[in-house]
Design an enzyme around this catalytic site. Structure first.
Site, PDB file in Angstrom:
ATOM      1  N   SER A   1       0.837  -1.211   0.000  1.00 16.84           N
ATOM      2  CA  SER A   1       0.000   0.000   0.000  1.00 16.84           C
ATOM      3  C   SER A   1       0.866   1.252   0.000  1.00 16.84           C
ATOM      4  O   SER A   1       1.969   1.257   0.561  1.00 16.84           O
ATOM      5  CB  SER A   1      -0.879   0.001   1.253  1.00 16.84           C
ATOM      6  OG  SER A   1      -1.578   1.222   1.356  1.00 16.84           O
TER       7      SER A   1
ATOM      8  N   TYR B   1      -1.380   0.239  10.410  1.00 18.76           N
ATOM      9  CA  TYR B   1      -1.541  -0.435   9.113  1.00 18.76           C
ATOM     10  C   TYR B   1      -0.373  -0.066   8.185  1.00 18.76           C
ATOM     11  O   TYR B   1       0.236  -0.928   7.557  1.00 18.76           O
ATOM     12  CB  TYR B   1      -2.882  -0.002   8.516  1.00 18.76           C
ATOM     13  CG  TYR B   1      -3.135  -0.386   7.082  1.00 18.76           C
ATOM     14  CD1 TYR B   1      -3.545  -1.678   6.743  1.00 18.76           C
ATOM     15  CD2 TYR B   1      -3.017   0.554   6.050  1.00 18.76           C
ATOM     16  CE1 TYR B   1      -3.818  -2.017   5.421  1.00 18.76           C
ATOM     17  CE2 TYR B   1      -3.287   0.223   4.735  1.00 18.76           C
ATOM     18  CZ  TYR B   1      -3.691  -1.066   4.420  1.00 18.76           C
ATOM     19  OH  TYR B   1      -3.958  -1.410   3.114  1.00 18.76           O
TER      20      TYR B   1
HETATM   21  N1  LIG Z   1      -9.203  -1.087  -0.653  1.00 17.23           N
HETATM   22  C1  LIG Z   1      -8.209  -0.235  -0.690  1.00 17.23           C
HETATM   23  O1  LIG Z   1      -8.396   1.003  -0.813  1.00 17.23           O
HETATM   24  C2  LIG Z   1      -6.790  -0.731  -0.582  1.00 17.23           C
HETATM   25  C3  LIG Z   1      -5.759   0.203  -0.759  1.00 17.23           C
HETATM   26  C4  LIG Z   1      -4.444  -0.209  -0.671  1.00 17.23           C
HETATM   27  C5  LIG Z   1      -4.170  -1.540  -0.413  1.00 17.23           C
HETATM   28  N2  LIG Z   1      -5.179  -2.433  -0.238  1.00 17.23           N
HETATM   29  C6  LIG Z   1      -4.814  -3.810   0.052  1.00 17.23           C
HETATM   30  O2  LIG Z   1      -5.408  -4.668  -0.899  1.00 17.23           O
HETATM   31  C7  LIG Z   1      -5.612  -5.951  -0.306  1.00 17.23           C
HETATM   32  C8  LIG Z   1      -7.035  -6.414  -0.571  1.00 17.23           C
HETATM   33  O3  LIG Z   1      -7.916  -5.519   0.089  1.00 17.23           O
HETATM   34  P1  LIG Z   1      -9.435  -5.297  -0.287  1.00 17.23           P
HETATM   35  O4  LIG Z   1      -9.623  -3.857  -0.458  1.00 17.23           O
HETATM   36  O5  LIG Z   1      -9.847  -6.238  -1.374  1.00 17.23           O
HETATM   37  O6  LIG Z   1     -10.086  -5.652   1.104  1.00 17.23           O
HETATM   38  P2  LIG Z   1     -11.070  -6.753   1.640  1.00 17.23           P
HETATM   39  O7  LIG Z   1     -12.153  -7.009   0.635  1.00 17.23           O
HETATM   40  O8  LIG Z   1     -11.430  -6.317   3.013  1.00 17.23           O
HETATM   41  O9  LIG Z   1     -10.153  -8.057   1.731  1.00 17.23           O
HETATM   42  C9  LIG Z   1      -9.321  -8.394   2.805  1.00 17.23           C
HETATM   43  C10 LIG Z   1      -9.003  -9.875   2.664  1.00 17.23           C
HETATM   44  O10 LIG Z   1      -8.066 -10.266   3.681  1.00 17.23           O
HETATM   45  C11 LIG Z   1      -8.582 -11.465   4.260  1.00 17.23           C
HETATM   46  N3  LIG Z   1      -8.084 -11.678   5.606  1.00 17.23           N
HETATM   47  C12 LIG Z   1      -8.076 -10.806   6.659  1.00 17.23           C
HETATM   48  N4  LIG Z   1      -7.566 -11.412   7.745  1.00 17.23           N
HETATM   49  C13 LIG Z   1      -7.252 -12.689   7.362  1.00 17.23           C
HETATM   50  C14 LIG Z   1      -6.692 -13.795   8.036  1.00 17.23           C
HETATM   51  N5  LIG Z   1      -6.373 -13.757   9.343  1.00 17.23           N
HETATM   52  N6  LIG Z   1      -6.474 -14.938   7.337  1.00 17.23           N
HETATM   53  C15 LIG Z   1      -6.803 -15.024   6.037  1.00 17.23           C
HETATM   54  N7  LIG Z   1      -7.360 -14.008   5.343  1.00 17.23           N
HETATM   55  C16 LIG Z   1      -7.571 -12.858   6.008  1.00 17.23           C
HETATM   56  C17 LIG Z   1     -10.084 -11.269   4.265  1.00 17.23           C
HETATM   57  O11 LIG Z   1     -10.732 -12.504   4.525  1.00 17.23           O
HETATM   58  P3  LIG Z   1     -12.233 -12.535   5.163  1.00 17.23           P
HETATM   59  O12 LIG Z   1     -13.166 -12.285   4.009  1.00 17.23           O
HETATM   60  O13 LIG Z   1     -12.333 -13.905   5.709  1.00 17.23           O
HETATM   61  O14 LIG Z   1     -12.315 -11.445   6.199  1.00 17.23           O
HETATM   62  C18 LIG Z   1     -10.244 -10.771   2.846  1.00 17.23           C
HETATM   63  O15 LIG Z   1     -10.180 -11.839   1.927  1.00 17.23           O
HETATM   64  C19 LIG Z   1      -5.253  -5.805   1.169  1.00 17.23           C
HETATM   65  O16 LIG Z   1      -3.946  -6.271   1.391  1.00 17.23           O
HETATM   66  C20 LIG Z   1      -5.320  -4.314   1.383  1.00 17.23           C
HETATM   67  O17 LIG Z   1      -4.508  -3.901   2.466  1.00 17.23           O
HETATM   68  C21 LIG Z   1      -6.483  -2.061  -0.323  1.00 17.23           C
END
Ligand SMILES: NC(=O)c1ccc[n+]([C@@H]2O[C@H](COP(=O)([O-])OP(=O)(O)OC[C@H]3O[C@@H](n4cnc5c(N)ncnc54)[C@H](OP(=O)(O)O)[C@@H]3O)[C@@H](O)[C@H]2O)c1
Length: 249
Positions: free
Chosen positions: A139, A152
């Site tokens: 990120s 984070y």
């Molecule tokens: N959205 C943004 O603006 C943004 C920006 C920069 C970076 N990112 C990064 O992009 C990635 C994907 O994020 P997203 O936006 O798609 O968010 P999201 O839909 O909230 O996805 C988070 C994922 O992490 C999984 N997870 C959390 N804790 C876990 C654990 N203990 N064991 C296994 N899986 C776990 C969740 O599983 P569950 O469904 O079981 O909870 C879910 O599949 C993340 O690394 C995030 O930090 C996102």
């Protein structure tokens, strides 16, 4: 549909970005191994992707905090994938993390310790084979600690450094290591936040960038999903600390 004989390992299958990425690979004829901590939800994603694309989709349950199970997980994979993408992450709540050690530790371990250890294990297998692509989702929050999300951000900074070192070490091994910095993305993680449209991507846009970088070699080793983030972060990193500490970011 007849596959192309390649497998994607997607860790974090229930994430919005993960789901979109798995779909893009499946549409391109890849087999997919979906990994997540909630088996029923992961199976639902698998059924959806295979119904939409006809791809061969497998599932595996794994909690990224259960690091003692990683070796067993690696041994259970029947064939080593060509590409592995780890999208697991947890934004957490900054204010809560300041008061609650356990919450802070979960955010740190979910964004750094778990992904880094698993990616490290995969990298050893890929290096022994002499090929493979690893994509870690980090990120821009890791580029400079900000008051609003530094727990984070610090964990993501750790992941960025880990991926950078791994890439450096494996540069002559046939293994590619990519770091993807999505910027803002409209997902469950950012639900309810007011996001600036120019800086905000959709999950499918992130997935397309991941696929183009991993399989088409486009975008370099460190990928900003929207190009504008690169100069923006260069500017934010260059603000002197005495000024930065007074800003509300
Ligand atoms: N959205 C943004 O603006 C943004 C920006 C920069 C970076 N990112 C990064 O992009 C990635 C994907 O994020 P997203 O936006 O798609 O968010 P999201 O839909 O909230 O996805 C988070 C994922 O992490 C999984 N997870 C959390 N804790 C876990 C654990 N203990 N064991 C296994 N899986 C776990 C969740 O599983 P569950 O469904 O079981 O909870 C879910 O599949 C993340 O690394 C995030 O930090 C996102």
């Amino acid at each position: 549909m007849k596959g192309i004989g390649k497998t994607l390992l997607l860790i974090g299958a229930t994430s919005d970005i993960g789901r979109a990425t798995a779909l893009i690979y499946a549409e391109a004829g890849w087999d997919v191994l979906l990994v997540g901590r909630r088996r029923v939800a992961v199976q639902r994603e698998a059924d959806d992707i295979s119904a939409r694309t006809g791809a061969h989709v497998m599932v595996h349950e794994l909690d990224i905090l259960a690091t003692s199970r990683f070796e067993e997980f690696m041994s259970s994979i029947s064939a080593l994938p060509e590409t592995a993408v780890c999208v697991v992450g947890d934004l957490g709540e900054q204010f809560r993390a300041e008061q609650d050690l356990e919450h802070a530790a979960t955010v740190m371990r979910t964004n750094f310790e778990g992904p880094a250890l698993l990616i490290g294990l995969l990298a050893e297998r890929f290096a022994a084979r002499g090929s493979g692509t690893i994509v870690g989702i980090s990120s821009v929050a890791g580029e400079r600690g900000r008051a609003s999300n530094y727990v984070y951000g610090a964990a993501k900074a750790g992941l960025t450094a880990f991926l950078s070192g791994l890439r450096n070490r494996l540069s002559r091994s046939g293994v590619r290591v990519l770091t993807v910095k999505p910027g803002f993305v409209r997902t469950r993680m950012t639900d309810g936040m007011k996001l600036p449209p120019l800086l905000t991507a959709e999950p499918r846009e992130v997935a397309q960038k991941i696929f183009a970088a991993a399989e088409g070699g486009r975008g370099g080793d460190v990928v900003y999903v929207r190009a504008i983030w690169r100069p923006l972060m260069t500017m934010i990193r260059s603000i002197p600390e005495p000024i930065f500490k007074r800003l509300r970011l």
